[in-house]
Enzyme design. Sequence first.
Site, PDB file in Angstrom:
ATOM      1  N   HIS A 146      53.515 -76.206 -46.967  1.00  0.00           N
ATOM      2  CA  HIS A 146      52.772 -75.732 -48.135  1.00  0.00           C
ATOM      3  C   HIS A 146      51.879 -74.565 -47.690  1.00  0.00           C
ATOM      4  O   HIS A 146      51.329 -74.612 -46.595  1.00  0.00           O
ATOM      5  CB  HIS A 146      51.923 -76.897 -48.656  1.00  0.00           C
ATOM      6  CG  HIS A 146      51.357 -76.662 -50.016  1.00  0.00           C
ATOM      7  ND1 HIS A 146      50.305 -75.815 -50.246  1.00  0.00           N
ATOM      8  CD2 HIS A 146      51.697 -77.162 -51.225  1.00  0.00           C
ATOM      9  CE1 HIS A 146      50.031 -75.805 -51.526  1.00  0.00           C
ATOM     10  NE2 HIS A 146      50.858 -76.613 -52.160  1.00  0.00           N
ATOM     11  N   GLU A 176      44.470 -85.269 -59.684  1.00  0.00           N
ATOM     12  CA  GLU A 176      45.588 -85.362 -60.631  1.00  0.00           C
ATOM     13  C   GLU A 176      45.458 -86.515 -61.627  1.00  0.00           C
ATOM     14  O   GLU A 176      45.834 -86.386 -62.785  1.00  0.00           O
ATOM     15  CB  GLU A 176      46.921 -85.458 -59.893  1.00  0.00           C
ATOM     16  CG  GLU A 176      47.357 -84.182 -59.196  1.00  0.00           C
ATOM     17  CD  GLU A 176      46.708 -83.968 -57.838  1.00  0.00           C
ATOM     18  OE1 GLU A 176      45.940 -84.848 -57.400  1.00  0.00           O
ATOM     19  OE2 GLU A 176      46.952 -82.911 -57.226  1.00  0.00           O
ATOM     20  N   ASP A 205      50.269 -82.698 -64.105  1.00  0.00           N
ATOM     21  CA  ASP A 205      48.908 -83.141 -63.812  1.00  0.00           C
ATOM     22  C   ASP A 205      48.098 -82.144 -63.006  1.00  0.00           C
ATOM     23  O   ASP A 205      47.152 -82.500 -62.314  1.00  0.00           O
ATOM     24  CB  ASP A 205      48.968 -84.472 -63.050  1.00  0.00           C
ATOM     25  CG  ASP A 205      49.842 -84.370 -61.805  1.00  0.00           C
ATOM     26  OD1 ASP A 205      50.064 -83.244 -61.331  1.00  0.00           O
ATOM     27  OD2 ASP A 205      50.292 -85.418 -61.307  1.00  0.00           O
ATOM     28  N   HIS A 251      51.196 -82.328 -48.710  1.00  0.00           N
ATOM     29  CA  HIS A 251      50.201 -81.331 -49.150  1.00  0.00           C
ATOM     30  C   HIS A 251      49.045 -81.930 -49.950  1.00  0.00           C
ATOM     31  O   HIS A 251      48.093 -81.257 -50.258  1.00  0.00           O
ATOM     32  CB  HIS A 251      50.874 -80.251 -50.002  1.00  0.00           C
ATOM     33  CG  HIS A 251      51.283 -80.750 -51.366  1.00  0.00           C
ATOM     34  ND1 HIS A 251      52.484 -81.370 -51.590  1.00  0.00           N
ATOM     35  CD2 HIS A 251      50.655 -80.741 -52.553  1.00  0.00           C
ATOM     36  CE1 HIS A 251      52.577 -81.712 -52.856  1.00  0.00           C
ATOM     37  NE2 HIS A 251      51.479 -81.364 -53.468  1.00  0.00           N
ATOM     38  N   ARG A 296      45.783 -83.534 -51.586  1.00  0.00           N
ATOM     39  CA  ARG A 296      44.379 -83.485 -51.165  1.00  0.00           C
ATOM     40  C   ARG A 296      43.942 -84.763 -50.462  1.00  0.00           C
ATOM     41  O   ARG A 296      43.199 -84.724 -49.487  1.00  0.00           O
ATOM     42  CB  ARG A 296      43.474 -83.280 -52.392  1.00  0.00           C
ATOM     43  CG  ARG A 296      43.239 -81.837 -52.703  1.00  0.00           C
ATOM     44  CD  ARG A 296      42.756 -81.615 -54.121  1.00  0.00           C
ATOM     45  NE  ARG A 296      43.265 -80.329 -54.545  1.00  0.00           N
ATOM     46  CZ  ARG A 296      42.567 -79.209 -54.564  1.00  0.00           C
ATOM     47  NH1 ARG A 296      41.296 -79.217 -54.237  1.00  0.00           N
ATOM     48  NH2 ARG A 296      43.135 -78.084 -54.924  1.00  0.00           N
ATOM     49  N   GLU A 321      56.072 -84.709 -69.332  1.00  0.00           N
ATOM     50  CA  GLU A 321      55.766 -85.699 -68.278  1.00  0.00           C
ATOM     51  C   GLU A 321      54.427 -86.392 -68.563  1.00  0.00           C
ATOM     52  O   GLU A 321      53.528 -86.453 -67.729  1.00  0.00           O
ATOM     53  CB  GLU A 321      55.758 -85.075 -66.872  1.00  0.00           C
ATOM     54  CG  GLU A 321      55.890 -86.096 -65.753  1.00  0.00           C
ATOM     55  CD  GLU A 321      55.790 -85.481 -64.361  1.00  0.00           C
ATOM     56  OE1 GLU A 321      54.696 -85.103 -63.938  1.00  0.00           O
ATOM     57  OE2 GLU A 321      56.833 -85.378 -63.698  1.00  0.00           O
TER      58      GLU A 321
HETATM   59  C1  UD1 Z   1      48.398 -78.057 -56.688  1.00  0.00           C
HETATM   60  C2  UD1 Z   1      48.116 -79.199 -57.627  1.00  0.00           C
HETATM   61  C3  UD1 Z   1      48.826 -80.450 -57.170  1.00  0.00           C
HETATM   62  C4  UD1 Z   1      50.304 -80.191 -56.926  1.00  0.00           C
HETATM   63  C5  UD1 Z   1      50.445 -79.002 -55.989  1.00  0.00           C
HETATM   64  C6  UD1 Z   1      51.901 -78.664 -55.805  1.00  0.00           C
HETATM   65  C7  UD1 Z   1      45.916 -79.087 -58.660  1.00  0.00           C
HETATM   66  C8  UD1 Z   1      44.493 -79.431 -58.542  1.00  0.00           C
HETATM   67  N1  UD1 Z   1      46.696 -79.461 -57.638  1.00  0.00           N
HETATM   68  O1  UD1 Z   1      47.816 -78.427 -55.438  1.00  0.00           O
HETATM   69  O2  UD1 Z   1      48.691 -81.439 -58.158  1.00  0.00           O
HETATM   70  O3  UD1 Z   1      50.868 -81.319 -56.330  1.00  0.00           O
HETATM   71  O4  UD1 Z   1      49.784 -77.886 -56.555  1.00  0.00           O
HETATM   72  O5  UD1 Z   1      52.086 -77.741 -54.783  1.00  0.00           O
HETATM   73  O6  UD1 Z   1      46.322 -78.495 -59.616  1.00  0.00           O
HETATM   74  N2  UD1 Z   1      48.455 -71.131 -51.844  1.00  0.00           N
HETATM   75  C9  UD1 Z   1      49.007 -69.900 -51.523  1.00  0.00           C
HETATM   76  N3  UD1 Z   1      50.113 -69.485 -52.209  1.00  0.00           N
HETATM   77  C10 UD1 Z   1      50.711 -70.238 -53.162  1.00  0.00           C
HETATM   78  C11 UD1 Z   1      50.134 -71.502 -53.468  1.00  0.00           C
HETATM   79  C12 UD1 Z   1      49.011 -71.909 -52.806  1.00  0.00           C
HETATM   80  O7  UD1 Z   1      48.504 -69.186 -50.667  1.00  0.00           O
HETATM   81  O8  UD1 Z   1      51.723 -69.816 -53.743  1.00  0.00           O
HETATM   82  C13 UD1 Z   1      47.241 -71.581 -51.099  1.00  0.00           C
HETATM   83  C14 UD1 Z   1      45.950 -70.956 -51.612  1.00  0.00           C
HETATM   84  O9  UD1 Z   1      45.087 -70.787 -50.518  1.00  0.00           O
HETATM   85  C15 UD1 Z   1      45.416 -72.047 -52.515  1.00  0.00           C
HETATM   86  C16 UD1 Z   1      45.851 -73.293 -51.790  1.00  0.00           C
HETATM   87  O10 UD1 Z   1      47.118 -72.981 -51.273  1.00  0.00           O
HETATM   88  O11 UD1 Z   1      44.025 -71.970 -52.655  1.00  0.00           O
HETATM   89  C17 UD1 Z   1      45.921 -74.565 -52.588  1.00  0.00           C
HETATM   90  O12 UD1 Z   1      46.409 -74.389 -53.857  1.00  0.00           O
HETATM   91  P1  UD1 Z   1      45.834 -75.329 -55.071  1.00  0.00           P
HETATM   92  O13 UD1 Z   1      46.501 -74.940 -56.304  1.00  0.00           O
HETATM   93  O14 UD1 Z   1      44.375 -75.375 -55.010  1.00  0.00           O
HETATM   94  O15 UD1 Z   1      46.221 -76.771 -54.683  1.00  0.00           O
HETATM   95  P2  UD1 Z   1      47.547 -77.418 -54.283  1.00  0.00           P
HETATM   96  O16 UD1 Z   1      47.193 -78.174 -53.072  1.00  0.00           O
HETATM   97  O17 UD1 Z   1      48.673 -76.444 -54.224  1.00  0.00           O
HETATM   98  N1  UDP Z   2      59.976 -77.680 -53.304  1.00  0.00           N
HETATM   99  C1  UDP Z   2      60.420 -76.391 -53.017  1.00  0.00           C
HETATM  100  N2  UDP Z   2      60.218 -75.896 -51.749  1.00  0.00           N
HETATM  101  C2  UDP Z   2      59.588 -76.604 -50.785  1.00  0.00           C
HETATM  102  C3  UDP Z   2      59.110 -77.903 -51.092  1.00  0.00           C
HETATM  103  C4  UDP Z   2      59.310 -78.401 -52.370  1.00  0.00           C
HETATM  104  O1  UDP Z   2      60.987 -75.726 -53.873  1.00  0.00           O
HETATM  105  O2  UDP Z   2      59.427 -76.096 -49.677  1.00  0.00           O
HETATM  106  C5  UDP Z   2      60.176 -78.218 -54.664  1.00  0.00           C
HETATM  107  C6  UDP Z   2      60.705 -79.634 -54.746  1.00  0.00           C
HETATM  108  O3  UDP Z   2      62.106 -79.646 -54.810  1.00  0.00           O
HETATM  109  C7  UDP Z   2      60.059 -80.151 -56.032  1.00  0.00           C
HETATM  110  C8  UDP Z   2      58.775 -79.390 -56.135  1.00  0.00           C
HETATM  111  O4  UDP Z   2      58.885 -78.291 -55.241  1.00  0.00           O
HETATM  112  O5  UDP Z   2      60.837 -79.816 -57.165  1.00  0.00           O
HETATM  113  C9  UDP Z   2      57.616 -80.270 -55.763  1.00  0.00           C
HETATM  114  O6  UDP Z   2      56.490 -79.509 -55.617  1.00  0.00           O
HETATM  115  P1  UDP Z   2      55.238 -79.977 -54.781  1.00  0.00           P
HETATM  116  O7  UDP Z   2      55.667 -80.930 -53.732  1.00  0.00           O
HETATM  117  O8  UDP Z   2      54.526 -78.745 -54.368  1.00  0.00           O
HETATM  118  O9  UDP Z   2      54.322 -80.670 -55.891  1.00  0.00           O
HETATM  119  P2  UDP Z   2      54.199 -82.127 -56.513  1.00  0.00           P
HETATM  120  O10 UDP Z   2      55.534 -82.527 -57.036  1.00  0.00           O
HETATM  121  O11 UDP Z   2      53.674 -83.019 -55.454  1.00  0.00           O
HETATM  122  O12 UDP Z   2      53.176 -81.957 -57.574  1.00  0.00           O
END
Ligand code: UD1
Ligand code: UDP
Length: 381
Positions: A237, A135, A99, A204, A206, A121
Amino acid sequence: MGTAPCVLVVCGTRPDAIKLAPVVLQLKEQPSVETVVVGTGQHREMLDQVLSVFSISLDENYGVMQKRSDLARLTSAILERLDDTLERRKPAVVVAQGDTTTTFVASLAAFYRRVPFAHVEAGLRTPTIDRPFPEEFNRRATSLLTTLYFAPTQRAANNLRREGVNERNILITGNTSIDALRIALQRAPKPPHRKGRMLLVTTHRRENWGEPQRRIATAIRTLLQRFPDTYAVLPMHPNPIVRQVLQTELEGGRASREPKRVELIEPPDYLGFAALMAQAHLILTDSGGVQEEAPSLGKPVLVLREETERPEGVDAGAAILVGTEEERIVHEASRLLQNDAAYHAVAQVRNPYGDGHAAERIVAALIERFAPPSPSGRGLG
Ligand code: UD1
Ligand code: UDP
C-alpha cells in the site's frame, strides 16, 4: 447539463472505485439518466490506476489526498467540494460505496442538501464502533443518512432490518466486487511463471499499523523458513506508515538467506492483482475486498484481523479469521500448507458474496426509483 435526471457517483479510493466501476459502466449505457462521476482523490495513484483499468473518466476530480492520513482535514476538504458540486449539478441521487471517508462524507453532503443517497454495500457491521477504525463508524453514520440501501448479502440486509430500516428501501444485490472481478479476469495478464507456492500478502488497515504489522511480517518470515518451497509476494500500500514497517522487517535479506523469496512490490493495478490472486497458493490479508475475491478464485484466505464485517466467508469455510498474533498465523497457514485435504476443503467452498450481476440490479433499482418513465412516478422513499 442535460434534462435527464442526474445520478452523481462519488468515488475516492482504490476499493470504492473498483466496486463502483461496474455500476458506472452500466449507468453509462442508460439513456434515461445523466451519469456524473466525481473523484474526491482521497487516493491519488491508486484511484487513477482503477479508473484507467475500467476506462472511466472523471467529470470532476477534487484531488484532496493528504500527505498524512489526516481524517479531519480529509473530511472537511471533501465536504466543501462536494457541496459545491451538489449545488451546481442538482442530482436526483448521490451514489457511493462502502465505508471510506469519501463514502461517509458523500452521504453527509447529500443529507445537508436534502438529496437522496444510495449506498452500495450497505449493512456490513462489526460489534464495535471503532473496530475497524474509522470504517465501522463510517458505515453506521452513512446508514443513518441513506435513502436506498444496496445490501450485498442476506446477512447485511438483516443488520439493516434490525436497525429499523424500512424493508422497501433495502435491495439484496450481491457484492459488486464479484462483478468487477468477472470483468478483470477476462482481461488479466498472465503473470511470469514462478517456481514454488506463493503466499500473497496485503496489509494496510489502521488497526494493524505498527506492532500488529510487525508480527505479521515475523509470521511470514517463519513460514518461509519452515516451508522452503514457498515464497511471499507483498504488494505494498502506498501509505508510508505501512511501507516503513514492511521494508524494515522484510527487506535486505532479513526474511531468509534467499532474499528473493520475499518480493515487496509496488501495488499492481487491478488486473495485475487479479492475476496474482489467481496464481497464489494462499492469501493472507486484512483487506475487505480481497476477502471477497479470494473465494471466487478458489483460494483459501487467512484474514489478518480480530473481527470482520464479512463473516459470510468465515461461516462458509472459505476464510479463516486469524488475527495478528504470529503464533496463530503460522499455525493456520502451516496447517493449510502441510495438509492437502485441509487445503482443498477450504479452497472448494462456493463464493458467498455474489453472482457477478449486482450492478445490473443496482442500476435497475436506481432508474426505477429516481428516473422512472413517468415524472409523476418519482418518489424519494
Ligand atoms: C482508505 C480507507 C480504508 C480502505 C483503504 C483502501 C478511510 C479512512 N480509509 O485507507 O477504509 O480500506 O483506503 O486502500 O477512508 N497514498 C498515496 N497514494 C495513493 C493512496 C494513498 O500516496 O494512491 C498514501 C497517502 O500518503 C495517504 C495514505 O496513503 O495519506 C493513506 O491513505 P488514506 O486514504 O488516509 O487511508 P488508507 O489507509 O488508504
Ligand atoms: N488490489 C489491487 N492492487 C493491489 C492490492 C489490492 O488492485 O496491490 C485490489 C483488490 O483486488 C481489491 C481492492 O484492491 O479489489 C481492495 O482494496 P484495499 O485492500 O485497498 O481496500 P479494502 O478492500 O480493505 O477497503
